[in-house]
Structures are given as C-alpha cells and as structure tokens.
Design an enzyme around this catalytic site. Structure first.
Site, short mmCIF file in Angstrom:
data_model
loop_
_atom_site.label_atom_id
_atom_site.label_comp_id
_atom_site.label_asym_id
_atom_site.label_seq_id
_atom_site.Cartn_x
_atom_site.Cartn_y
_atom_site.Cartn_z
N LYS A 16 0.84 -1.22 0.00
CA LYS A 16 0.00 0.00 0.00
C LYS A 16 0.87 1.26 0.00
CE LYS A 16 -2.30 -0.96 3.81
NZ LYS A 16 -1.68 -2.25 4.18
N ARG A 88 -9.44 1.47 8.52
CA ARG A 88 -8.95 0.13 8.86
C ARG A 88 -9.95 -0.63 9.72
NH1 ARG A 88 -2.97 0.98 8.63
NH2 ARG A 88 -1.89 -0.96 9.03
N ARG A 122 11.46 -6.24 5.01
CA ARG A 122 11.26 -4.83 4.59
C ARG A 122 12.24 -3.90 5.32
NH1 ARG A 122 5.37 -2.19 4.80
NH2 ARG A 122 5.44 -2.62 7.03
N ARG A 155 11.38 -1.29 10.67
CA ARG A 155 10.35 -0.75 11.55
C ARG A 155 10.19 -1.66 12.77
NH1 ARG A 155 5.15 0.55 7.82
NH2 ARG A 155 4.19 -0.31 9.67
N ARG A 166 -0.04 -8.62 13.68
CA ARG A 166 -0.58 -7.62 12.74
C ARG A 166 -1.46 -8.28 11.69
NH1 ARG A 166 4.32 -4.52 10.51
NH2 ARG A 166 2.77 -3.25 9.43
P1 AMP Z 1 1.00 1.07 8.69
O1 AMP Z 1 2.19 1.89 8.42
O2 AMP Z 1 -0.19 1.48 7.86
O3 AMP Z 1 1.27 -0.41 8.60
O4 AMP Z 1 0.57 1.38 10.20
C1 AMP Z 1 1.46 1.08 11.28
C2 AMP Z 1 0.68 0.98 12.57
O5 AMP Z 1 0.01 2.25 12.84
C3 AMP Z 1 -0.45 -0.05 12.57
O6 AMP Z 1 0.01 -1.36 12.87
C4 AMP Z 1 -1.35 0.52 13.65
O7 AMP Z 1 -0.83 0.28 14.94
C5 AMP Z 1 -1.26 2.02 13.41
N1 AMP Z 1 -2.27 2.49 12.45
C6 AMP Z 1 -2.07 3.01 11.20
N2 AMP Z 1 -3.21 3.34 10.61
C7 AMP Z 1 -4.20 3.01 11.49
C8 AMP Z 1 -5.62 3.08 11.47
N3 AMP Z 1 -6.28 3.56 10.39
N4 AMP Z 1 -6.30 2.64 12.55
C9 AMP Z 1 -5.66 2.17 13.63
N5 AMP Z 1 -4.34 2.05 13.72
C10 AMP Z 1 -3.59 2.48 12.67
#
Ligand code: AMP
Length: 209
Positions: A16, A88, A122, A155, A166
């Site tokens: 994404k 999400r 990654r 990360r 996750r």
């Molecule tokens: P990502 O970079 O999109 O994988 O997001 C990293 C982390 O941020 C996720 O594992 C969640 O802990 C938090 N996060 C990001 N976007 C959301 C969302 N829309 N709702 C809840 N938690 C989020």
C-alpha cells in the site's frame, strides 16, 4: 483522471505504502498515510505519538477516535487524495462517510505466508522514507538508500514477534471492509504478489476507468 478520492486496502506488507507513493508521484494526488503520520507523531514525542506508540509496538490498532480526530481535517481540506492505511475498521469507514465519499477502494491482496516473508525483509530509509525489500527489491548497499544515501532501518512493528499479530488484527478488524466496500460497488481487487510495476499499471488503469 476520472477518480480522485481513492483508498488502498490490504494486509500489512501488501504494498500500500509503495503504491501510494508511486501513484501520488504520477498523479499529484495527496498521499495520506495514517501509519506515516503516527510514526511522525511518535518521532516527535507528541501527545498523539505517546498515546499511539504502545498499540503500534504490539502490532495492535490505535483506537478509532484518536485516528479519526487525527485524519479528519487532513481529508476534509484535500480535494484529491490517496488514503493509505485508513480506514482500517468499520467504525473508521463509517466516520469517513461523514467526511467525504470515496470514488474507489482498491484492495491489494496477499497471502499470509507472503505477508510474513515480506514484512520480515522490509527496510525503510530514515531520511526519505523509500521502502525496500531485501529479498525482491534490495538496495545496492544493504544498509543505505539508493536515492539519498540515508540509513535503512527495520520498523519496530516489522519484527518477527509482532508481524503475526498484525496479520491476525488485519483479518479480524480490517478484512470486513472488503464486503463493506463491495456492497457499495466501490471495491476493485489487485493481486499484490505481482511485481511493483505490474500492480501500479493495474491501479492506474482502474483510476482512469
Ligand atoms: P501502517 O504503516 O499502515 O502499517 O501502520 C502502522 C501501525 O500504525 C499499525 O500497525 C497501527 O498500529 C497504526 N495504524 C495506522 N493506521 C491506522 C488506522 N487507520 N487505525 C488504527 N491504527 C492504525
């Protein structure tokens, strides 16, 4: 381009963030990533960052209210956007309906085994945010960004002990959005196991269609 309010759905590691950056470069649509915004808040030690960090480190979702409050303004004041990592949950999708409508929700699909493999390998540039994969999109020098020479890091939530959770959280909280958007006629699917350029072409076709 026919469609200007777009969101990307899919498990962590589906691509994404990579695709959203490429689409934003090609189209000028504003890339809004809740994950990037949260990581920035954490890095700056803000109140939001402190509240979010615990959840993020465990691979859990940050509470809906915090996320919606954080992204609401940014969406409301942007004409064309590509949402990456939001919504999400069904609650977030319902909140989004009150802010604006989407033209398209693109679901980038990927199997659990592939998710685990991709996330563990990654790496991200600390300086410019470019995303690499040591297995299939490696940098020329293992620890440095090809573009800016910045340091590459893993990360915290890509560590093996967090990655499993996750994926489970995705299946439980986020996967129901596939039906949510399908029922509204907005869902399109792209196979995320294909090479980055192939996925990008398919998405660009969907955007102009
Ligand atoms: P990502 O970079 O999109 O994988 O997001 C990293 C982390 O941020 C996720 O594992 C969640 O802990 C938090 N996060 C990001 N976007 C959301 C969302 N829309 N709702 C809840 N938690 C989020």
């Amino acid at each position: 381009m026919a469609r200007e309010r777009i969101a990307l759905l899919g498990p962590p590691g589906a691509g994404k963030g990579t695709q959203a950056k490429l689409i934003s470069d090609k189209t000028g649509l504003c890339h809004l990533s809740t994950g990037d915004i949260l990581r920035d808040e954490v890095a700056h030690g803000t109140e939001i960052g402190r509240a979010a960090k615990l959840h993020m480190d465990r691979g859990d979702l940050v509470p809906d209210k915090l996320i919606i409050d954080m992204i609401h303004e940014r969406i409301a004041k942007t004409d064309g956007f590509i949402l990456d990592g939001f919504p999400r949950t069904v609650a977030q999708a319902e909140a989004l309906l009150k802010i604006t409508s989407l033209d398209l929700m693109i679901n980038i699909t990927l199997s659990r085994a592939e998710v685990i493999k991709r996330l563990s390998s990654r790496r991200v540039c600390r300086e410019c945010g470019k995303i690499y994969n040591l297995l299939f999109n490696p940098p020329k020098i293992k620890t440095r960004c090809d573009l800016c020479g910045g340091e590459l890091f893993q990360r915290d939530d890509d560590r093996p002990e967090v990655v499993d959770n996750r994926y489970d959280v995705y299946m439980q909280a986020t996967a129901p959005l596939v039906d949510f958007y399908r029922e509204r006629g907005l869902l399109r699917e792209v196979d995320g196991a294909q090479p980055t350029a192939v996925v990008l072409n398919r998405i660009m076709d969907l955007l102009s269609g």
